[in-house]
Design an enzyme around this catalytic site. Structure first.
Site, PDB file in Angstrom:
ATOM      1  N   CYS A   1      50.160  47.515  38.726  1.00  0.00           N
ATOM      2  CA  CYS A   1      49.598  47.812  40.049  1.00  0.00           C
ATOM      3  C   CYS A   1      50.515  48.735  40.843  1.00  0.00           C
ATOM      4  CB  CYS A   1      49.422  46.532  40.867  1.00  0.00           C
ATOM      5  SG  CYS A   1      48.623  45.188  39.991  1.00  0.00           S
ATOM      6  N   ASP A   2      51.804  48.458  40.824  1.00  0.00           N
ATOM      7  CA  ASP A   2      52.704  49.070  41.807  1.00  0.00           C
ATOM      8  C   ASP A   2      53.764  50.002  41.231  1.00  0.00           C
ATOM      9  OD1 ASP A   2      51.372  47.623  43.749  1.00  0.00           O
ATOM     10  OD2 ASP A   2      52.742  45.920  43.617  1.00  0.00           O
TER      11      ASP A   2
ATOM     12  N   CYS B   1      53.526  42.894  39.948  1.00  0.00           N
ATOM     13  CA  CYS B   1      52.615  43.571  39.009  1.00  0.00           C
ATOM     14  C   CYS B   1      53.018  45.031  38.837  1.00  0.00           C
ATOM     15  CB  CYS B   1      51.183  43.470  39.543  1.00  0.00           C
ATOM     16  SG  CYS B   1      49.976  44.385  38.595  1.00  0.00           S
TER      17      CYS B   1
END
Ligand code: FAD
Length: 318
Positions: free
Chosen positions: A146-147, A143
């Site tokens: 997300c990261d 993701c």
């Protein structure tokens, strides 16, 4: 399904299936509405997808970030505080078609309820390589939203050839020094507009007809990958400390296939913007319905919606 001696006597107002952000939020809201929810949260994967990651920096309310497992423990404790009952077991069979829904756990006990909230999430497809799981959150991710922020000035590999892979690759150029897209075929599956955007980006290069053969690890972190040419079989090392796997996800809907309307990719169809499925009294929330956003906060938000839809449904029955 027939009654068995193992059937519980009481008919619950609501049973929630799934212990991710969607399920725990649905449990919190229905508990505070005095509906005494019972939540089944899996026998082996309690707390859902966020338990497989380390730091979560984009869930509001935690300005210094929070570990994924801690966030999920907090959500569970908050729902339990208001009376939600949790069973760490799997639902293995369902009959959701009647007015009273029947759910069977792995011990064979049948639980009955007037309403059910399905929040079983979806699983990211994996490459199936050794060390892939242990390096999750340590250089390997599924993701970019997300990261990506953790990968500033790094050399990154993105695996996949569809729209998601192109979107992830393009997004990651905001942070990365370089992005190499690895794809097993000689052409991409992504839409032309997504391809054009990726081809035009100086930071992105492509390794076609290639697959990841091995993940290299140093001190518990991803330290590089070995690429294999799928035509010649030749391998080569590629320096990269980030790997984003973008080869799709599988919604966890096997249990419901013959009863609930699913879309062509197996996600539960809901009467958006509500969380109602095709079956009265059955609601669905989180990544099991969501192709697009797939974040903890969006899953939690739809868990809240499912709880409110459930309350209204029960109020109308009364
Ligand atoms: P899930 O979290 O997947 O939970 C579903 C749960 O239901 C699972 O525990 C599953 O085992 C259980 N279940 C399934 N079937 C049954 C059954 N039959 N009986 C009982 N239980 C069942 N999002 C962010 O916002 N920020 C991040 O930093 C972030 N990082 C991520 C890192 C990783 C490695 C991954 C994988 C995801 C990350 N995400 C992040 C995405 C986020 O985790 C998901 O969007 C979110 O967890 C989806 O919530 P959910 O409740 O729909 O499903």
């Amino acid at each position: 399904m027939t009654d068995t001696p193992a059937a519980t006597d009481d008919v619950r107002e609501v049973i929630v299936i799934g212990s991710g952000p969607a399920g725990y939020t649905a449990a919190l809201y229905t508990a505070r509405a005095q509906l005494k929810p019972l939540l089944f949260g899996s026998s082996i994967f309690v707390g859902g997808s966020l338990t497989t990651t380390t730091e979560v920096e984009n869930f509001p309310g935690f300005p210094t970030g929070i570990d994924g497992p801690d966030l999920m423990d907090n959500m569970r404790a908050q729902a339990e505080k208001f009376g939600a009952e949790m069973i760490d077991d799997d639902i293995v069979e369902v009959d959701l078609t009647g007015d009273i829904k029947r759910l069977t756990d792995s011990a064979g006990t049948v639980h009955r309820a007037k309403t059910v909230i399905i929040a079983t999430g979806s699983g990211y497809r994996k490459l199936g390589l050794p060390k892939e799981d242990e390096l999750s959150g340590r250089g390997v991710s599924w993701c970019a939203t997300c990261d990506g922020f953790f990968f500033r000035d790094r050399d990154i590999v993105v695996v996949g050839g569809g729209d998601t892979a192109m979107e992830e690759a393009t997004f990651l150029t905001r942070f990365a020094r370089s992005v190499t897209v690895v794809h097993r075929r000689s052409t991409l599956r992504a839409s032309q507009v997504m391809q054009n955007r990726a081809f035009a980006d100086d930071k992105i290069s492509f390794a076609f007809d290639s697959e990841i053969a091995e993940l290299k690890e140093e001190n518990g972190m991803l330290a590089g990958v070995v690429l294999r040419d799928v035509i010649t079989g030749k391998t080569r090392d590629l320096d990269a400390t980030g790997l984003f796997i973008a080869i799709g996800h599988d919604p966890r809907t096997e249990l419901f296939t013959s009863q609930i309307d699913l879309d062509s990719e197996g996600y539960i169809k809901v009467e958006s913007p509500s969380t109602r499925t095709n079956l009265p009294g059955v609601f669905a929330a989180g990544d099991v319905v969501d192709h697009t956003y797939r974040q903890a906060i969006t899953a939690a938000a739809s868990g809240c919606q499912a709880a409110l839809d459930t309350e209204r449904h029960l109020a109308a029955l009364a």
